[in-house]
Design an enzyme around this catalytic site. Structure first.
Site, PDB file in Angstrom:
ATOM      1  N   ASP A   7       0.856  -1.189   0.000  1.00  9.01           N
ATOM      2  CA  ASP A   7       0.000   0.000   0.000  1.00  9.01           C
ATOM      3  C   ASP A   7       0.893   1.240   0.000  1.00  9.01           C
ATOM      4  O   ASP A   7       1.723   1.413   0.893  1.00  9.01           O
ATOM      5  CB  ASP A   7      -0.905   0.003   1.228  1.00  9.01           C
ATOM      6  CG  ASP A   7      -2.079   0.963   1.085  1.00  9.01           C
ATOM      7  OD1 ASP A   7      -2.127   1.686   0.068  1.00  9.01           O
ATOM      8  OD2 ASP A   7      -2.937   0.979   1.982  1.00  9.01           O
ATOM      9  N   ASP A 100      -3.469   2.489  -5.574  1.00  2.00           N
ATOM     10  CA  ASP A 100      -2.266   2.503  -4.735  1.00  2.00           C
ATOM     11  C   ASP A 100      -2.116   1.248  -3.884  1.00  2.00           C
ATOM     12  O   ASP A 100      -1.386   1.236  -2.901  1.00  2.00           O
ATOM     13  CB  ASP A 100      -2.279   3.735  -3.821  1.00  2.00           C
ATOM     14  CG  ASP A 100      -3.518   3.790  -2.930  1.00  2.00           C
ATOM     15  OD1 ASP A 100      -4.401   2.920  -3.066  1.00  2.00           O
ATOM     16  OD2 ASP A 100      -3.595   4.717  -2.096  1.00  2.00           O
ATOM     17  N   GLU A 101      -2.783   0.171  -4.276  1.00  6.82           N
ATOM     18  CA  GLU A 101      -2.827  -1.021  -3.425  1.00  6.82           C
ATOM     19  C   GLU A 101      -2.691  -2.286  -4.257  1.00  6.82           C
ATOM     20  O   GLU A 101      -3.351  -2.451  -5.287  1.00  6.82           O
ATOM     21  CB  GLU A 101      -4.162  -1.017  -2.665  1.00  6.82           C
ATOM     22  CG  GLU A 101      -4.289  -2.018  -1.576  1.00  6.82           C
ATOM     23  CD  GLU A 101      -5.633  -1.897  -0.862  1.00  6.82           C
ATOM     24  OE1 GLU A 101      -5.815  -2.564   0.154  1.00  6.82           O
ATOM     25  OE2 GLU A 101      -6.515  -1.139  -1.341  1.00  6.82           O
TER      26      GLU A 101
END
Length: 379
Positions: A7, A100-101
């Site tokens: 993350d 973003d993960e």
């Protein structure tokens, strides 16, 4: 299973700091206007109680000296692609869960290398190449890996060895379990459950009596049991449409009108699938069957008014003036389900409501009922 969860820390803020280093160490809020919401914020702002999805007015009341930036969607897309490319080049199987993960399935890889050290090295490579802070958690399931990442933040990592899931989870707030929101926390508090370990003082049957079907599931999660699998990331998926004209055409205005209609159709399909596109291409075929195409990357979107101008620009760059056209097509690719995260800016909420209303009419009366004025075909 052995899962690593990555993350990017305060991703939007981190990108803004890279573009403007003077923001480093300051309370920064990324979001839209006074009537908008907080998309994300720096850890300095979080100390004042600011958090994602909070109304901007509330955030500024809590942290009046915060620096508010509107957001650079194109830059976020670019950095997200960069990290995706680094992971794709190394990982045997990964899932891009959001902008973003990421989840990486390393099951069975211990036969060939140390999975933990491999993940540490991958994290360092991402940091070295992009300068973005990133955290990871490693565990026997997606859920525990994600919780481990949250505990490792900011910019750290944590490994929960198989068999030690309960030990890791027990002292944490029950709100750390996915699906346990503020209302559920209050319900659980009323029956004496505040920590994850408290859940195991009850049997699944007792929890079901209090919580319904959610009870036994909560009991499993409290032990670290989660059966979710890593869904392979396929970047090449695309949505396209094309038309072969009954007669070869040279009327640029008419072809642009048709191009608008085709792009609207694709945008509608994206929204129905809750997907956004990061690349758009236009194709032209001439009477001698020579086929040319031109594409460009774009900030992730599924909105007509953001896709149409790019499609028109590509057409004008591609079209050979005065040459008859036999076929024309539009294609979008690099599809992702990052819709929510990339739409927490200025007028996105109003725009989203507008398109929901438009799509509702299309769903009820047909896709052709509503369109841009320039996209209507001549009768």
């Amino acid at each position: 299973m052995l899962i690593a969860h990555f993350d990017l820390d305060s991703f939007f803020v981190s990108v803004e700091i890279l573009n403007d280093p003077e923001l480093k160490g300051k309370p920064v809020i990324v979001g839209g206007g006074e009537r908008g919401v907080v998309s994300t914020c720096s850890y300095e702002a979080r100390k004042y109680g600011v958090h994602s999805a909070m109304p901007m007015k509330t955030a500024l009341r809590l942290c009046p000296h915060a620096i508010v930036v509107g957001g650079s969607r194109g830059e976020y897309s670019r950095y997200s692609r960069w990290v995706t490319e680094i992971i794709a080049a190394k990982a045997p199987l990964f899932e891009k869960a959001s902008i973003d993960e990421f989840y990486i399935d390393l099951t069975g890889m211990d036969k060939y290398f140390d999975p933990f050290q491999w993940t540490v090295d991958l994290r360092q490579q991402i940091i070295n190449e992009t300068q973005l802070p990133i955290s990871f958690g490693m565990a026997s399931s997606k859920m525990v890996a994600k919780i481990a990442t949250d505990e490792a933040k900011p910019n750290g990592y944590l490994h929960v060895p198989a068999g030690r899931e309960q030990e890791f989870l027990a002292p944490l707030s029950v709100g750390k379990i996915p699906g346990v929101g503020a209302h559920m926390r209050e319900v659980l508090k009323n029956i004496g459950i505040e920590k994850i370990g408290d859940v195991l003082h009850y049997t699944p049957v007792q929890l079901e009596a209090h919580l319904g079907k959610w009870g036994p599931e909560l009991w499993e999660k409290a032990q670290g049991i989660h059966r979710g699998t890593v869904e392979p990331y396929h970047e090449q998926k695309s949505v396209s449409t094309e038309t072969t004209f009954n007669e070869n055409r040279t009327d640029v205005e008419g072809m642009l009108n048709d191009l608008v209609g085709m792009t609207e159709k694709i945008a509608y399909e994206l929204r129905q699938d809750n997907k956004m596109a990061g690349c758009i291409a236009v194709k032209i075929r001439y009477p001698d069957f020579e086929t040319t195409s031109k594409q460009t990357t774009i900030p992730y979107t599924f909105y007509d008014d953001e896709l149409i101008p790019v499609a028109k620009e590509l057409f004008m760059k591609l079209y050979r003036k005065g040459t008859p056209v036999r076929l024309m097509g539009v294609r979008v690719s690099e599809l992702t389900n990052e819709a929510v995260q990339t739409n927490l800016f200025s007028n996105a909420e109003k725009k989203s409501d507008l398109y929901k209303a438009i799509d509702s009419v299309k769903n009820k009366f047909g896709k052709g009922m509503i369109g841009k004025a320039t996209g209507k075909k001549k009768s």
